[in-house]
Scaffold this motif. Structure first.
Motif, PDB file in Angstrom:
ATOM      1  N   LEU A   3       0.828  -1.209   0.000  1.00 32.74           N
ATOM      2  CA  LEU A   3       0.000   0.000   0.000  1.00 32.74           C
ATOM      3  C   LEU A   3       0.862   1.259   0.000  1.00 32.74           C
ATOM      4  N   LEU A   4       1.952   1.229   0.761  1.00 36.87           N
ATOM      5  CA  LEU A   4       2.881   2.357   0.770  1.00 36.87           C
ATOM      6  C   LEU A   4       3.426   2.599  -0.634  1.00 36.87           C
ATOM      7  N   GLU A  10       1.181   9.454   3.855  1.00 35.57           N
ATOM      8  CA  GLU A  10       0.230   8.788   4.754  1.00 35.57           C
ATOM      9  C   GLU A  10      -1.207   9.018   4.287  1.00 35.57           C
ATOM     10  N   GLN A  11      -1.515  10.249   3.934  1.00 29.53           N
ATOM     11  CA  GLN A  11      -2.878  10.569   3.491  1.00 29.53           C
ATOM     12  C   GLN A  11      -3.240   9.798   2.222  1.00 29.53           C
ATOM     13  N   LYS A  12      -2.300   9.727   1.289  1.00 25.65           N
ATOM     14  CA  LYS A  12      -2.541   8.973   0.057  1.00 25.65           C
ATOM     15  C   LYS A  12      -2.668   7.480   0.362  1.00 25.65           C
ATOM     16  N   PHE A  13      -1.877   6.989   1.297  1.00 17.80           N
ATOM     17  CA  PHE A  13      -1.944   5.591   1.736  1.00 17.80           C
ATOM     18  C   PHE A  13      -3.359   5.262   2.207  1.00 17.80           C
ATOM     19  N   GLY A  51      -8.879  -2.539   2.627  1.00 15.66           N
ATOM     20  CA  GLY A  51      -9.727  -1.829   3.586  1.00 15.66           C
ATOM     21  C   GLY A  51      -9.527  -2.252   5.025  1.00 15.66           C
ATOM     22  N   ILE A  52      -8.841  -3.382   5.241  1.00 17.75           N
ATOM     23  CA  ILE A  52      -8.589  -3.852   6.607  1.00 17.75           C
ATOM     24  C   ILE A  52      -7.605  -2.929   7.325  1.00 17.75           C
ATOM     25  N   VAL A  53      -6.778  -2.213   6.545  1.00 15.67           N
ATOM     26  CA  VAL A  53      -5.788  -1.296   7.127  1.00 15.67           C
ATOM     27  C   VAL A  53      -6.462   0.041   7.402  1.00 15.67           C
ATOM     28  N   ALA A  83      -6.166   2.732   0.792  1.00 18.75           N
ATOM     29  CA  ALA A  83      -6.687   1.658   1.641  1.00 18.75           C
ATOM     30  C   ALA A  83      -8.210   1.632   1.617  1.00 18.75           C
ATOM     31  N   ARG A  84      -8.834   2.818   1.609  1.00 12.65           N
ATOM     32  CA  ARG A  84     -10.301   2.892   1.657  1.00 12.65           C
ATOM     33  C   ARG A  84     -10.966   2.357   0.391  1.00 12.65           C
ATOM     34  N   ASN A  85     -10.195   2.144  -0.666  1.00 14.87           N
ATOM     35  CA  ASN A  85     -10.758   1.560  -1.882  1.00 14.87           C
ATOM     36  C   ASN A  85     -11.120   0.085  -1.712  1.00 14.87           C
TER      37      ASN A  85
END
Length: 648
Positions: free
Chosen positions: A82-83, A126-129, A194-196, A133-135
């Motif tokens: 994800l990073l 971090e914000q982009k991460f 999305g678990i993160v 993640a929310r996808n």
């Protein structure tokens, strides 16, 4: 049994039958839907795999949730991807090296080309991460040929992935994709991004590609992630607390040790307070060992190279050892391990079954070459002392001796108020990693497990974590702020008796091989002390404190009475100092508090006249005035009981 049915054994020892090809997710659902919702991956026969991968063979299975090491490994592995996906969005020209999970979090090595990033840029990453993640994109695994993998990364100009692929066998290469990001990876990964829920990028560092100083230096971004925001907040609070407890800071302030460049990097010098602390630890364990039938020995700091060739430590661990020293046409080495010396002590005379078990113990100093960048205070050094012991016993005595070593190790950590997690480290199917006969391994592993069950221990099994010479029991302690440290270990060894031709004469007058148990509760006196400092934040229990009492006369007129009190304390073996300086009593108290002395005895004219002491307890303040003999009696009882400090 039909070929279409497989048997899977759960961590509690129970077995279930499933259709061949069942997935880990389906196994979790068959146990409980709650477990299935919490599952991140599964471990089958020691290998961590994705929840949707088919399982085709019998074996041991563990459903990995966040609360397990393998679960965190999977979670942080996915977070590294994800990073990289976030960085790819923000810096399209970036090229990616490797991005593994580590003990606490993950990192990714990245070539940013002509661009450079700083600590200030981590917030937007971090914000982009979190946006990515929310996808809730799934991690999709895909087998690729070597030619396809090379073509994919050559087209993108990523020489780092090409370099990695060159070393891989065709037919073993996989890509993982989530969203718009594709990475060379063998897995495993969590079901979806999305678990993160929470992320903190903690640090930037330089890292040469493949550790080669002649290669390009990449930017290494460290991070840690969690399935809940509250967990991240708790982690950040723990890090702040850890800074306050850092043994490198407290070790200097409390006069425990020093590192001197003229003496040598990674070679700690124990100062007077540290020496008192260490000797107290040694005496504690030495007394326990004496009561349990150990015999103490002392061996040299160097040994003939042939000794370590026989044991296999040279050249097997050659990279972590100092170069041999030539003496009188022979080669010697700084001692990397105590055990070969103990094996020679065993073999220097004929042993009978009546002599066994023979328990040899030593506080033996050993030397390992550590890279300068890895050295850290007392926790990572080049010269350290192990509380080593080797127990030589018959096969029939093995289980009972293992129980004794577990009992001793648990007693040690109980004394310091450190809860223990126990891991049984067994072999896996890679026979090349291990020595000795498989039948003896199976017997030893069975006996270790039987011991753990008979002692009602709460344990996990870790296939593939055994030593090359035998299975072991690892003791993982938790300190006062919840961090885990692997310290004590109990190892069963069938290999060294063969290498050193160790024998004993049995009741049948025939020669037999003994079994060896390697045992070290502290592990390293240096590393254990570093953990102990941080566990107690330097506020040691009274029995362990380098200075247990400081007597503070209010004026010079009470110096004689202060010295009289100190002498009576010393007669009882209590470590005491008198602050007889012509300073205000408030200044003396503040200095004693800063030095973390457990008890301060304030003596003025009235105390001297009444044979009393006004007592202050570190961090608690005044606790009252006591008849000196009563205080001495209470203090002696507290020390003898090894009482732990009361929680604030």
């Amino acid at each position: 049994m039909s070929d279409a049915i497989i048997k899977l054994t759960l961590p509690d020892g129970s077995s279930r039958e499933y259709q061949k090809g069942i997935t880990g997710k389906e196994v979790a659902e068959s146990i409980s839907m709650g477990l299935a919702r919490a599952a991140l991956s599964v471990t089958v026969n020691g290998d961590i795999i994705d929840l949707d991968r088919p399982i085709n063979n019998d074996g041991d299975i563990t459903i990995n949730t966040w609360d397990s090491e393998d679960g965190k490994y999977t979670f942080w592995h996915s977070s590294a991807h994800l990073l990289a996906e976030a960085v790819q969005d923000l810096y399209p020209e970036a090229k990616f090296g490797i991005g593994p999970p580590i003990e606490s979090g993950f990192y990714y090595d990245i070539d940013f080309g002509d661009q450079s990033i700083s600590q200030d840029d981590l917030t937007k990453i971090e914000q982009k991460f979190l946006e990515k993640a929310r996808n809730k994109n799934e991690f999709e695994r895909r087998d690729v040929s070597k030619d396809e993998a090379l073509s994919f990364y050559k087209d993108r100009g990523n020489e780092y992935k090409v370099d990695l692929i060159q070393d891989l066998e065709d037919g073993t290469i996989t890509f993982y994709e989530q969203g718009d990001f594709t990475d060379l990876c063998r897995g495993p990964h969590i079901p979806n991004t999305g678990i993160v829920k929470a992320i903190k990028l903690t640090n930037l560092a330089g890292a040469y590609w493949r550790g080669d100083n002649d290669s390009k230096q990449l930017t290494r971004i460290y991070g840690i992630s969690f399935p809940k925001q509250k967990m991240l907040e708790e982690h950040l609070n723990m890090l702040e607390e850890a800074k306050k407890r850092d043994h490198r800071k407290l070790g200097k302030e409390l006069g425990i040790y020093m590192i001197d460049k003229m003496i040598g990097s990674g070679l700690p010098v124990w100062l007077p307070n540290g020496t008192r602390l260490r000797r107290t630890l040694e005496s504690f364990l030495r007394d326990e060992q004496f009561e349990r039938g150990y015999k103490e020995v002392i061996t040299p700091h160097i040994g003939n190279l042939e000794l370590y060739k026989t044991s296999g430590h040279y050249p097997y661990y050659q990279d972590s050892q100092y170069n041999p020293i030539e003496v009188d046409d022979e080669e010697y080495m700084l001692k990397p391990m105590n055990c070969p010396h103990h094996h020679r002590i065993y073999s220097h005379e004929l042993r009978s079954y009546r002599d066994l078990p023979l328990r040899l113990a030593e506080f033996g100093t050993v030397y390992r070459y550590e890279q300068s960048g890895e050295l850290s205070g007392l926790s990572r050094v080049r010269g350290f002392t192990q509380d080593d012991a080797h127990i030589y016993c018959t096969h029939d005595q093995l289980k009972q001796e293992i129980k004794h070593t577990i009992d001793l190790t648990n007693h040690v950590f109980d004394t310091f108020g450190m809860p223990v997690d126990i891991r049984l480290s067994f072999r896996d199917d890679n026979d090349e990693k291990y020595g000795g006969e498989i039948e003896l391994w199976e017997r030893a592993q069975q006996e270790i497990r039987e011991v753990a069950d008979e002692m009602d221990l709460d344990y996990t099994i870790a296939p593939g974590e055994a030593s090359f010479y035998g299975p072991k029991i690892d003791f993982i302690i938790r300190d006062a702020i919840g961090r885990k440290w692997q310290l004590g270990t109990v190892q069963v060894d069938y290999v060294m008796p063969e290498r050193f031709d160790l024998t004993y004469v049995g009741s049948d007058n025939e020669k037999h091989r003994p079994v060896i148990i390697h045992r070290a509760p502290f592990g390293s006196m240096e590393r254990f002390t570093s953990i102990l400092i941080e566990h107690f934040a330097g506020n040691f229990p009274v029995w362990l404190s380098p200075e247990q009492v400081r007597v503070l006369p209010i004026s010079d007129d009470q110096n004689d009475y202060a010295q009289k009190c100190a002498l009576q304390l010393k007669d009882k073996g209590i470590r005491v100092e008198v602050d007889g300086r012509s300073e205000q009593i408030g200044a003396k108290i503040r200095e004693a508090e800063t030095s973390k002395v457990p008890y301060m005895l304030i003596v003025g004219a009235k105390e001297a006249e009444d044979d009393t002491v006004s007592v202050r307890r570190h961090r608690k303040g005044d606790i009252g005035t006591f008849n000196f003999s009563d205080f001495l009696s209470d203090l002696t009882e507290e020390i003898d009981s090894k009482a732990l400090p009361e929680e604030d």
